[in-house]
Structure formats: structure tokens, C-alpha cells
Design a protein around this motif. Structure first.
Motif, PDB file in Angstrom:
ATOM      1  N   LEU A 182       0.864  -1.181   0.000  1.00  0.00           N
ATOM      2  CA  LEU A 182       0.000   0.000   0.000  1.00  0.00           C
ATOM      3  C   LEU A 182       0.900   1.230   0.000  1.00  0.00           C
ATOM      4  N   PHE A 183       0.650   2.161  -0.960  1.00  0.00           N
ATOM      5  CA  PHE A 183       1.524   3.318  -1.122  1.00  0.00           C
ATOM      6  C   PHE A 183       0.729   4.618  -1.055  1.00  0.00           C
ATOM      7  N   ARG A 184       1.402   5.652  -0.599  1.00  0.00           N
ATOM      8  CA  ARG A 184       0.815   6.985  -0.671  1.00  0.00           C
ATOM      9  C   ARG A 184       0.667   7.385  -2.138  1.00  0.00           C
ATOM     10  N   LYS A 185      -0.273   8.242  -2.417  1.00  0.00           N
ATOM     11  CA  LYS A 185      -0.533   8.657  -3.796  1.00  0.00           C
ATOM     12  C   LYS A 185       0.454   9.710  -4.299  1.00  0.00           C
ATOM     13  N   ALA A 243      15.788  10.312  -6.299  1.00  0.00           N
ATOM     14  CA  ALA A 243      14.329  10.392  -6.259  1.00  0.00           C
ATOM     15  C   ALA A 243      13.757   9.307  -5.346  1.00  0.00           C
ATOM     16  N   ILE A 244      14.282   8.074  -5.459  1.00  0.00           N
ATOM     17  CA  ILE A 244      13.799   6.976  -4.614  1.00  0.00           C
ATOM     18  C   ILE A 244      14.096   7.260  -3.150  1.00  0.00           C
ATOM     19  N   SER A 245      15.303   7.716  -2.856  1.00  0.00           N
ATOM     20  CA  SER A 245      15.696   7.987  -1.468  1.00  0.00           C
ATOM     21  C   SER A 245      14.861   9.092  -0.850  1.00  0.00           C
ATOM     22  N   ASP A 246      14.678  10.189  -1.581  1.00  0.00           N
ATOM     23  CA  ASP A 246      13.880  11.304  -1.053  1.00  0.00           C
ATOM     24  C   ASP A 246      12.434  10.888  -0.840  1.00  0.00           C
ATOM     25  N   CYS A 247      11.891  10.127  -1.777  1.00  0.00           N
ATOM     26  CA  CYS A 247      10.499   9.668  -1.651  1.00  0.00           C
ATOM     27  C   CYS A 247      10.342   8.823  -0.398  1.00  0.00           C
ATOM     28  N   GLY A 282       7.199   7.905   1.616  1.00  0.00           N
ATOM     29  CA  GLY A 282       6.890   7.003   0.505  1.00  0.00           C
ATOM     30  C   GLY A 282       5.953   7.603  -0.513  1.00  0.00           C
ATOM     31  N   GLY A 283       5.700   6.822  -1.562  1.00  0.00           N
ATOM     32  CA  GLY A 283       4.857   7.259  -2.656  1.00  0.00           C
ATOM     33  C   GLY A 283       5.305   6.582  -3.944  1.00  0.00           C
ATOM     34  N   VAL A 284       5.133   7.290  -5.059  1.00  0.00           N
ATOM     35  CA  VAL A 284       5.415   6.721  -6.376  1.00  0.00           C
ATOM     36  C   VAL A 284       6.504   7.541  -7.056  1.00  0.00           C
ATOM     37  N   VAL A 285       7.570   6.876  -7.475  1.00  0.00           N
ATOM     38  CA  VAL A 285       8.604   7.506  -8.284  1.00  0.00           C
ATOM     39  C   VAL A 285       8.344   7.123  -9.735  1.00  0.00           C
ATOM     40  N   VAL A 286       8.167   8.123 -10.582  1.00  0.00           N
ATOM     41  CA  VAL A 286       7.700   7.884 -11.948  1.00  0.00           C
ATOM     42  C   VAL A 286       8.841   8.029 -12.955  1.00  0.00           C
ATOM     43  N   ILE A 300      20.381   0.544  -9.414  1.00  0.00           N
ATOM     44  CA  ILE A 300      19.319   1.237  -8.691  1.00  0.00           C
ATOM     45  C   ILE A 300      19.018   0.459  -7.414  1.00  0.00           C
ATOM     46  N   VAL A 301      18.841   1.183  -6.304  1.00  0.00           N
ATOM     47  CA  VAL A 301      18.546   0.563  -5.013  1.00  0.00           C
ATOM     48  C   VAL A 301      17.157   1.009  -4.554  1.00  0.00           C
ATOM     49  N   LEU A 302      16.265   0.048  -4.351  1.00  0.00           N
ATOM     50  CA  LEU A 302      14.909   0.359  -3.910  1.00  0.00           C
ATOM     51  C   LEU A 302      14.872   0.620  -2.410  1.00  0.00           C
ATOM     52  N   LYS A 303      13.934   1.470  -1.995  1.00  0.00           N
ATOM     53  CA  LYS A 303      13.784   1.831  -0.586  1.00  0.00           C
ATOM     54  C   LYS A 303      12.345   1.598  -0.125  1.00  0.00           C
ATOM     55  N   SER A 304      12.177   1.479   1.183  1.00  0.00           N
ATOM     56  CA  SER A 304      10.866   1.183   1.757  1.00  0.00           C
ATOM     57  C   SER A 304       9.815   2.206   1.362  1.00  0.00           C
ATOM     58  N   ASN A 305       8.614   1.705   1.130  1.00  0.00           N
ATOM     59  CA  ASN A 305       7.408   2.503   0.863  1.00  0.00           C
ATOM     60  C   ASN A 305       7.438   3.236  -0.476  1.00  0.00           C
TER      61      ASN A 305
END
Length: 559
Positions: A45-48, A73-77, A82-86, A97-102
Motif C-alpha cells: 500500500l503506497f501513498r498517492k 528520487a527513490i531515497s527522497d520519496c 513514501g509514494g510513487v517515483v515515476v 538502482i537501489v529500492l527503498k521502503s514505501n
């Protein structure tokens, strides 16, 4: 030692047109199981809130390296909750690329995330290779210990695998081979394998060069860096993961590798690798728990959908089985195996549910493989509603003599059968038991069903129900016990024998259908063969019903 007796008693079945072998008027023993109480997989479940990589200076020109922009962008989000990086439409060149929580990394339709072939962008890190701790190049996409992460959308993720992988000549046409050799790299002394670089070749000449040990320096690993191919996606110890909609392709090694993850959903993916891609698996679930894979297609260079849990002593020490897995509504095209367990299954596998899948042109359809030294228990495997066609090897295979070779021999390749020896049972002895497979149709295979256990550890409690296979050869069962075949129809074009049994006991065949005029219906071998029941089967269609050899005998030879 006095031979045990193989008992197959001939009776006339009242009201039928032929005679059948049976020892009981009761139907074959069977176990019931249900797909109704399936494992529960927690969802993400992610923030919009959305964040475009354009804000961080990313450029879709295929030249600019966007590693920093995407990771920032992923780190700041993630830091903001959290949310969506487009990733918008365009060609986005990047390093790891390293993914982060949320965070949901979302690729818009028309977005191509292209990983660079500049190996200097991939640092050598401690990772995992085929079930063992190894030093590898950092995976193009990775995450460790993260929660609530996703990759979604309709874009394409390309691992630039051709820059990394060695290629066997026998897997290319002559024209393709000449083009590849002319592109650079070097060829082995026997002219059978192409390597993309000297470092790649040098690593190939060593035994397990990526293994972690104190005497190996950074300089050593750098000297074979190109050989230490990464998996395209490596997720380690992550929880609540979603992979949905995107295309993953052209991986340096395995394409998708969730390792020790929990609550993973894989939905509507397309996974593609060239068919010559060595170690080019589709997805390898290793020591994962609570997984759903659905609606996805795989067309790859090695196994398609594969269950693993670590290798040998390392896997047993980890002691984390892959469990509670649902695989449904998937299609596998080219692959060594459609749905596979093993061979690195030393931590075990259990509670696996596979249904409504199609395997088209996979070397083997259902492939279960292990070998001495692995250990581990694979059990409670439930499979139903499988369709296959054009299978070059076995439609259904259980093999405890896996030898790390392609399932189908290359042109001119000679293979000898393994030497049969009795070993003591230890923690390194693998166990395959309690498999339930039903409603399988296969149009075209080399062999219908192959079951091969070890002399010291039989494959046991295998239930095959409602199986129809058109194949070149029939059913071959070796070193097995508790095998139940019900309503099995095989149509081998080479029909001698239809069913071969070697050192197997407590085998029940209920309602076997086979071509009329078969030269030999049953071949029974080995002094351990015992308690073999054949019921509800018209044996009169065969020219010869049964032969006994290699120590197998009948209680009465008047059959």
C-alpha cells in the motif's frame, strides 16, 4: 540375499473385454487435497504522492547516465514517507538502482530503463550465487531489508545481459556465431565458447572464483570482475513486495531473484531472455515465504519458474524453506523447465500450489531435481490443470541425479548414465515426497514420466491422476515407493515397454491407457521391486504383458 518377490497376480475382470493385473478389488490409494485453503499473501500500500525523476535532472537521451537522479528520487520519496517515483516515457540509461521502503518505482508505457554495459558502474559486493554466499557485481536493481516496495507499470527494464554472458557455439546459427566472434571478446581453445572479455574467460577457468574467503583480495575479484555476473533483480530479506505489469528482459544471469523475502506478489509480468542465455532463469524464489505468482509469461534461457532454498551445507544452515507459494495462470515458452524445484533446495520446499499453467516448448514441463549433498525435504507439492506441447525431453521429471547439464544434449554431446551406488543416509541426503499432480495434458514429449530416486532414498508418495501424454517413450520409474498412477493415458510411439519399473515398490497403476498392439506393457527389474498393483487396465491390448529381469521375479510365472 534372497530376492524379494514382485507380486503381480492376473485375474479376469468380470464384464470387461480384457484382463488386468491387480491384487485388490479396491481402487488405487489416493489422497485428497484442496486448493481452497490457499496461503494468504499480504499486499503493498503506497501513498498517492508522485515524484518524477525529471525533477532530479534525469534525461531520456540514451546517453546521460541517470543513476544519481533515479536513486535520489527513490531515497527522497522514502524519507518523506513514501509514494510513487515515476519514469516517464523515454530511454533512461542508468547504473545500479537501489529500492527503498514505501516506494513504488513506476514505469510509464513507453519507458525503457536501460542498464549500462559499463561494468565500472557496478561495484563488487557480497551477494549470493546459486544458493551460496558470493562476491558479485552489484545487481542492476536491488534492495535489502526493505518493506512495502514495488516496481509497476507498462515499461521495460533491460539488463544489457549480452554484454556480460558467455555463449556456447552450439546454441547459435553459424551466421550468429560469426557475428558474435567478430564483435570482440575471445573464444575458448576448443572453439566452442565465446567470452566477452579476458576477465570473463579468466574467471571461467577457476573453480568457484566468487566464493568469499579471507585470502581473496579486492584485486583478485577485480581480475575476474566480468565473470561475476549479477542477477538483474535481487531482493534480499524484504517484506511486502509487488512486481506488476512491467517487462524484465536481457538479464546478465537470473532475471528475478527474491531471496529470503516474505509476502511477494508477482502479477502480469513479461520475463524474457535469449534462449542461449546461460543461467538465464526467469524467476527464482529462494527461501521465500507467502508468494503469489500469477498471469505472467516467461521466455528465457534456463528454468522458467523455479523454487530454491540454498545449496548444500549453506542452505541447510540457513534452514529457510520456500513455502506457501501460489503459481497460477502463467505461461512458459522456452526454458529448461516450465515449473521447477531445485536443484539448490537444501533448506527445503513445502506447501506449493501450481494451477492453470501452460508450458510450450520448454525442455521439460514439470521438473523436480536434486542430487546427493543437497539434503533438504521437498514435500506437500500440489499441481493441477497443466497443458504442455512440444516438450523436447520429459513432460514430468523427478530426478535425484541432477548433473548440472542442459536437459537436452547438444549436438554431438555424449552423456553416460550415472553410476548407481548405495550411500549411507545423512543430513546431506535429499528427500522428495508427497507430490500431487492432476489434470495434465501434454501433446508431444520425448518421455512421458521419469522418476529416478537414489538407492538409499526412494522418491516417495507421488500421486498422478488424470494424466494424458503423447510422447516418444512411456513411463520410467526407478528407486521409488508409494507411487500411485490413476487414469493415466500415455501414447508412446516407441512402445517397448510402456511402463518400466526398477527397484520400486508399492506402485499402484489404476486405469492405465496405452496404444493397442504395444510390444511390451511392463518391464520389471531389480530385486527390490515389490507390491506392484495394476487394476482397471485392459492388458490384453499388449502383445506381451510383462518381463522380469535383473533380480525381479514373480510369485507365479504363469502370467
Amino acid at each position: 540375499m534372497k530376492s524379494r518377490i514382485t507380486t503381480i497376480i492376473l485375474f479376469l475382470l468380470t464384464g470387461t473385454t480384457g484382463a488386468g493385473f491387480y491384487v485388490s478389488a479396491q481402487p488405487a490409494a489416493s489422497k485428497t487435497y484442496s486448493f481452497k485453503a490457499l496461503p494468504v499473501v499480504k499486499t503493498t500500500l503506497f501513498r498517492k504522492d508522485t515524484l518524477s525523476i525529471l525533477k532530479y535532472g534525469a534525461k531520456a537521451d540514451g546517453i546521460t547516465l541517470n543513476t544519481g537522479a533515479i536513486n535520489s528520487a527513490i531515497s527522497d520519496c522514502s524519507k518523506k514517507g513514501g509514494g510513487v517515483v515515476v519514469l516517464p516515457r523515454g530511454l533512461w540509461l542508468t547504473g545500479p538502482i537501489v529500492l527503498k521502503s514505501n516506494v513504488n518505482l513506476h514505469l510509464k508505457e513507453g519507458a525503457l530503463l536501460q542498464f549500462t554495459k559499463d561494468f565500472d558502474q557496478y561495484p563488487i559486493v557480497a551477494a549470493n550465487w546459486e544458493g551460496l554466499p558470493q562476491m558479485r557485481n552489484q545487481s542492476p536493481i536491488s534492495a535489502t531489508g526493505q518493506t512495502n516496495i514495488a516496481i509497476t507499470g507498462k515499461g521495460i527494464i533491460d539488463g544489457n545481459g549480452d554484454a556480460w554472458r558467455q555463449v556456447k557455439k552450439d546454441k547459435l546459427t553459424e551466421s550468429q556465431w560469426k557475428t558474435l566472434v567478430a564483435s570482440g571478446g575471445l573464444v575458448s581453445a576448443d572453439q566452442r565458447t565465446w567470452y566477452p572479455s579476458q576477465k570473463s574467460f579468466q574467471g571461467s577457468q577457476m573453480k568457484n572464483p566468487g566464493a568469499i574467503s579471507p585470502e581473496k583480495t579486492p584485486e583478485f575479484y577485480n581480475s575476474i570482475k566480468d565473470f561475476l555476473r549479477p542477477n538483474l533483480l535481487l531482493l534480499t530479506s524484504c517484506k511486502k513486495v509487488l512486481l506488476e505489469g512491467v517487462t524484465f528482459q536481457n538479464s546478465p544471469a537470473w532475471c528475478l531473484h527474491p531471496l529470503m523475502c516474505e509476502d511477494l506478489t508477482v502479477r502480469n509480468l513479461t520475463v524474457r531472455n535469449p534462449w542461449y542465455a546461460q543461467n538465464g532463469d526467469g524467476i527464482d524464489l529462494e527461501s521465500c515465504k507467502n508468494v503469489l505468482i500469477e498471469g505472467s509469461s516467461f521466455d528465457v534461457g534456463d528454468d522458467g519458474i523455479c523454487i530454491k532454498s540454498g545449496r548444500d551445507e549453506e542452505g541447510r544452515k540457513r534452514a529457510m524453506p520456500t513455502e506457501n507459494v501460489i503459481v497460477r495462470n502463467c505461461t512458459v515458452y522456452h526454458a529448461h523447465g516450465g515449473f521447477v524445484i531445485g536443484s539448490e533446495m537444501s533448506g527445503g520446499a513445502r506447501n506449493i500450489f501450481v494451477s492453470n499453467c501452460a508450458f510450450i516448448g520448454t525442455d521439460i514441463g514439470l521438473r523436480f531435481k536434486t542430487t546427493r549433498g543437497r539434503g533438504g525435504i521437498v514435500e506437500k507439492i500440489h499441481i493441477k490443470d497443466i497443458t504442455m506441447r512440444d516438450i523436447p525431453a520429459e513432460a514430468i521429471l523427478f530426478d535425484m541425479y541432477y548433473m548440472a547439464q542442459d536437459p537436452v544434449a547438444l549436438n554431438g554431446e555424449k552423456r553416460d548414465a550415472p553410476k548407481v551406488q548405495l550411500f549411507p543416509v545423512t543430513e546431506a541426503t535429499p528427500v522428495f515426497r508427497d507430490f500431487h499432480i492432476s489434470n495434465v495434458v501434454c501433446n508431444g514429449a520425448e518421455k512421458a514420466i521419469f522418476v529416478r530416486g537414489l538407492p538409499e532414498m526412494s522418491i516417495s508418495d507421488i500421486y498422478l491422476d488424470n494424466i494424458t501424454i503423447q510422447s516418444k517413450t512411456g513411463i520410467d520409474i526407478q528407486e521409488a515407493k508409494g507411487i500411485f498412477l490413476k487414469n493415466v493415458k500415455v501414447a508412446p510411439t516407441e512402445t517397448e515397454p510402456v511402463v518400466s519399473l526398477l527397484n520400486s515398490n508399492t506402485v499402484t497403476i489404476d486405469g492405465l491407457s496405452y496404444p493397442q498392439g504395444a510390444a511390451l506393457l511392463f518391464s520389471v527389474k531389480g530385486e527390490k521391486s515389490d507390491n506392484i498393483k495394476v487394476i482397471n487396465t485392459d492388458t490384453g491390448q499388449a502383445k506381451s504383458k510383462i518381463t522380469y529381469t535383473s533380480g525381479a521375479t514373480a510369485k507365479s510365472g504363469n502370467l
